[in-house]
Design an enzyme around this catalytic site. Structure first.
Site, PDB file in Angstrom:
ATOM      1  N   HIS A  17       0.845  -1.208   0.000  1.00  0.00           N
ATOM      2  CA  HIS A  17       0.000   0.000   0.000  1.00  0.00           C
ATOM      3  C   HIS A  17       0.878   1.254   0.000  1.00  0.00           C
ATOM      4  CE1 HIS A  17      -2.935  -2.757   2.338  1.00  0.00           C
ATOM      5  NE2 HIS A  17      -3.445  -2.606   1.131  1.00  0.00           N
ATOM      6  N   LYS A  41     -15.725  -8.131   5.144  1.00  0.00           N
ATOM      7  CA  LYS A  41     -14.566  -8.432   5.991  1.00  0.00           C
ATOM      8  C   LYS A  41     -14.802  -8.061   7.444  1.00  0.00           C
ATOM      9  CE  LYS A  41     -11.086  -7.859   2.376  1.00  0.00           C
ATOM     10  NZ  LYS A  41     -10.056  -6.961   1.825  1.00  0.00           N
ATOM     11  N   ARG A  90      -2.290  -6.262  -8.312  1.00  0.00           N
ATOM     12  CA  ARG A  90      -1.157  -7.149  -8.029  1.00  0.00           C
ATOM     13  C   ARG A  90      -1.101  -8.309  -9.012  1.00  0.00           C
ATOM     14  NH1 ARG A  90      -3.207  -8.515  -2.398  1.00  0.00           N
ATOM     15  NH2 ARG A  90      -5.037  -8.379  -3.736  1.00  0.00           N
ATOM     16  N   SER A 128      -2.959  -7.708   3.196  1.00  0.00           N
ATOM     17  CA  SER A 128      -3.109  -7.522   4.639  1.00  0.00           C
ATOM     18  C   SER A 128      -3.341  -8.874   5.313  1.00  0.00           C
ATOM     19  CB  SER A 128      -4.272  -6.572   4.924  1.00  0.00           C
ATOM     20  OG  SER A 128      -3.981  -5.307   4.374  1.00  0.00           O
TER      21      SER A 128
HETATM   22  N1  COA Z   1      -0.211  -4.062  -1.910  1.00  0.00           N
HETATM   23  C1  COA Z   1      -0.523  -4.958  -0.966  1.00  0.00           C
HETATM   24  N2  COA Z   1      -1.794  -5.382  -0.741  1.00  0.00           N
HETATM   25  C2  COA Z   1      -2.744  -4.859  -1.522  1.00  0.00           C
HETATM   26  C3  COA Z   1      -2.500  -3.919  -2.528  1.00  0.00           C
HETATM   27  C4  COA Z   1      -1.152  -3.527  -2.712  1.00  0.00           C
HETATM   28  N3  COA Z   1      -0.801  -2.650  -3.652  1.00  0.00           N
HETATM   29  N4  COA Z   1      -3.658  -3.605  -3.129  1.00  0.00           N
HETATM   30  C5  COA Z   1      -4.606  -4.309  -2.521  1.00  0.00           C
HETATM   31  N5  COA Z   1      -4.056  -5.066  -1.552  1.00  0.00           N
HETATM   32  C6  COA Z   1      -4.725  -6.017  -0.674  1.00  0.00           C
HETATM   33  C7  COA Z   1      -5.500  -5.404   0.440  1.00  0.00           C
HETATM   34  O1  COA Z   1      -4.709  -5.266   1.611  1.00  0.00           O
HETATM   35  C8  COA Z   1      -6.599  -6.407   0.635  1.00  0.00           C
HETATM   36  O2  COA Z   1      -6.053  -7.494   1.374  1.00  0.00           O
HETATM   37  P1  COA Z   1      -6.970  -8.434   2.277  1.00  0.00           P
HETATM   38  O3  COA Z   1      -8.018  -9.018   1.362  1.00  0.00           O
HETATM   39  O4  COA Z   1      -6.042  -9.422   2.804  1.00  0.00           O
HETATM   40  O5  COA Z   1      -7.590  -7.530   3.314  1.00  0.00           O
HETATM   41  C9  COA Z   1      -6.870  -6.930  -0.751  1.00  0.00           C
HETATM   42  O6  COA Z   1      -5.687  -6.688  -1.462  1.00  0.00           O
HETATM   43  C10 COA Z   1      -8.006  -6.284  -1.435  1.00  0.00           C
HETATM   44  O7  COA Z   1      -7.755  -4.894  -1.506  1.00  0.00           O
HETATM   45  P2  COA Z   1      -8.894  -3.894  -1.972  1.00  0.00           P
HETATM   46  O8  COA Z   1      -9.462  -4.324  -3.262  1.00  0.00           O
HETATM   47  O9  COA Z   1      -8.333  -2.522  -1.875  1.00  0.00           O
HETATM   48  O10 COA Z   1     -10.030  -4.174  -0.955  1.00  0.00           O
HETATM   49  P3  COA Z   1     -10.250  -3.615   0.448  1.00  0.00           P
HETATM   50  O11 COA Z   1     -11.101  -4.559   1.179  1.00  0.00           O
HETATM   51  O12 COA Z   1      -8.970  -3.239   1.105  1.00  0.00           O
HETATM   52  O13 COA Z   1     -11.060  -2.266   0.168  1.00  0.00           O
HETATM   53  C11 COA Z   1     -13.026  -0.993  -0.335  1.00  0.00           C
HETATM   54  C12 COA Z   1     -12.269  -2.301  -0.559  1.00  0.00           C
HETATM   55  C13 COA Z   1     -13.064  -0.644   1.143  1.00  0.00           C
HETATM   56  C14 COA Z   1     -12.336   0.112  -1.121  1.00  0.00           C
HETATM   57  C15 COA Z   1     -14.434  -1.233  -0.888  1.00  0.00           C
HETATM   58  O14 COA Z   1     -15.030  -2.324  -0.208  1.00  0.00           O
HETATM   59  C16 COA Z   1     -15.335  -0.002  -0.729  1.00  0.00           C
HETATM   60  O15 COA Z   1     -15.247   0.901  -1.530  1.00  0.00           O
HETATM   61  N6  COA Z   1     -16.194   0.013   0.324  1.00  0.00           N
HETATM   62  C17 COA Z   1     -17.136   1.084   0.567  1.00  0.00           C
HETATM   63  C18 COA Z   1     -18.539   0.712   0.052  1.00  0.00           C
HETATM   64  C19 COA Z   1     -18.559   0.893  -1.457  1.00  0.00           C
HETATM   65  O16 COA Z   1     -18.548   1.984  -1.968  1.00  0.00           O
HETATM   66  N7  COA Z   1     -18.576  -0.258  -2.182  1.00  0.00           N
HETATM   67  C20 COA Z   1     -18.450  -0.264  -3.618  1.00  0.00           C
HETATM   68  C21 COA Z   1     -19.747  -0.061  -4.307  1.00  0.00           C
HETATM   69  S1  COA Z   1     -20.537  -1.590  -4.643  1.00  0.00           S
END
Ligand code: COA
Length: 157
Positions: A17, A41, A90, A128
């Site tokens: 990140h 989650k 990724r 994560s």
């Molecule tokens: N390096 C390392 N890890 C990374 C990464 C990077 N560059 N990019 C993503 N990841 C990891 C994250 O840590 C996460 O790991 P985990 O599954 O072990 O927790 C995984 O990849 C998924 O990342 P991401 O796609 O960013 O998902 P997220 O759960 O962290 O975030 C939100 C998603 C919060 C942005 C999304 O659910 C959201 O927008 N929520 C608000 C409600 C909404 O508007 N929903 C969408 C409309 S339907």
């Protein structure tokens, strides 16, 4: 001023990140790192803890701000007058989900663009969840998380 939102659950922030945040900070005047809820989650760190971990590791990046938001990401973007989202990609398997999310967000806010940055090669496997799994069983976190927050992660287990 060109503003971008970098959203995620950051539970916790990893070097993957941080790499995306650092690179985005060079592309935009301001980057808003936003802690949101992924309703599928069950987080380990509270929102306040996650904000603190991100703030401590990004304080040297002067154009990066860290906030949380509860609700739809598009509503946060609208509130901030921002029409660019940054997402890190990724592996190929990220693409399908991220493409779906980008289109879902666009359906709610047509002017919103999602910009994908490829992950640095050394962080392609990182997530994560992997960090939490390694910490749970006393694995080596060197190079995977910023050193200043490693102990905070270990303290959770
Ligand atoms: N390096 C390392 N890890 C990374 C990464 C990077 N560059 N990019 C993503 N990841 C990891 C994250 O840590 C996460 O790991 P985990 O599954 O072990 O927790 C995984 O990849 C998924 O990342 P991401 O796609 O960013 O998902 P997220 O759960 O962290 O975030 C939100 C998603 C919060 C942005 C999304 O659910 C959201 O927008 N929520 C608000 C409600 C909404 O508007 N929903 C969408 C409309 S339907």
């Amino acid at each position: 001023m060109k503003i971008a939102v970098y959203p995620g659950s950051f539970d916790p922030l990893t070097n993957g990140h941080l790499d995306i945040i650092t690179r985005s900070s060079k592309l935009f005047d301001k980057v808003l790192v936003t802690v949101l809820t992924n309703s599928t989650k069950q987080p380990l760190f509270s929102v306040e803890e996650r904000l603190d971990l991100i703030r401590r590791t990004t304080k040297h990046l002067k154009n990066v701000e860290v906030e949380s938001f509860s609700g739809l990401l598009v509503n946060f973007a609208k509130e901030k007058n921002c029409n660019v989202l940054i997402k890190g990609l990724r592996v190929v398997s990220d693409f399908e989900y991220e493409f779906q999310m980008a289109l879902a967000n666009k359906s709610q806010m047509p002017e919103l663009e999602t910009l994908f940055l490829p992950s640095a090669q050394e962080y392609m496997f990182l997530s994560s969840s992997i960090v939490k799994e390694l910490a749970r069983y006393h694995g080596d976190l060197t190079g995977l998380v910023p050193p200043e927050i490693e102990q905070d992660i270990r303290n959770k287990f």
